[in-house]
Design a protein around this motif. Structure first.
Motif: not given
Length: 64
Positions: A22-27, A40-53
């Motif tokens: 959602r943060d990525l869409v808002c960004a 968007m870069d920050e939101a992507r990094r966070r999303r990717d880190a969570i997907k990795t977890q």
């Protein structure tokens, strides 16, 4: 009083993933191009880190 676990469970990660997406869409809706890219870069990094977890947790559960 119980202390919360240090490792998030799968449900917590799924909630965090939905929030990050959602943060990525808002960004993407930010008018200022430079700020939009930073957010968007920050939101992507966070999303990717969570997907990795999530992937690591699934892998660990598969081994048990």
């Amino acid at each position: 009083m119980e202390t919360p676990p240090l490792v998030p469970n799968l449900d917590d990660l799924r909630i965090e993933l939905a929030r990050a997406e959602r943060d990525l869409v808002c960004a993407d809706m930010i008018d200022n191009g430079q700020r939009r890219q930073i957010e968007m870069d920050e939101a992507r990094r966070r999303r990717d880190a969570i997907k990795t977890q999530i992937a690591v947790l699934h892998d660990a559960e598969g081994r048990n």
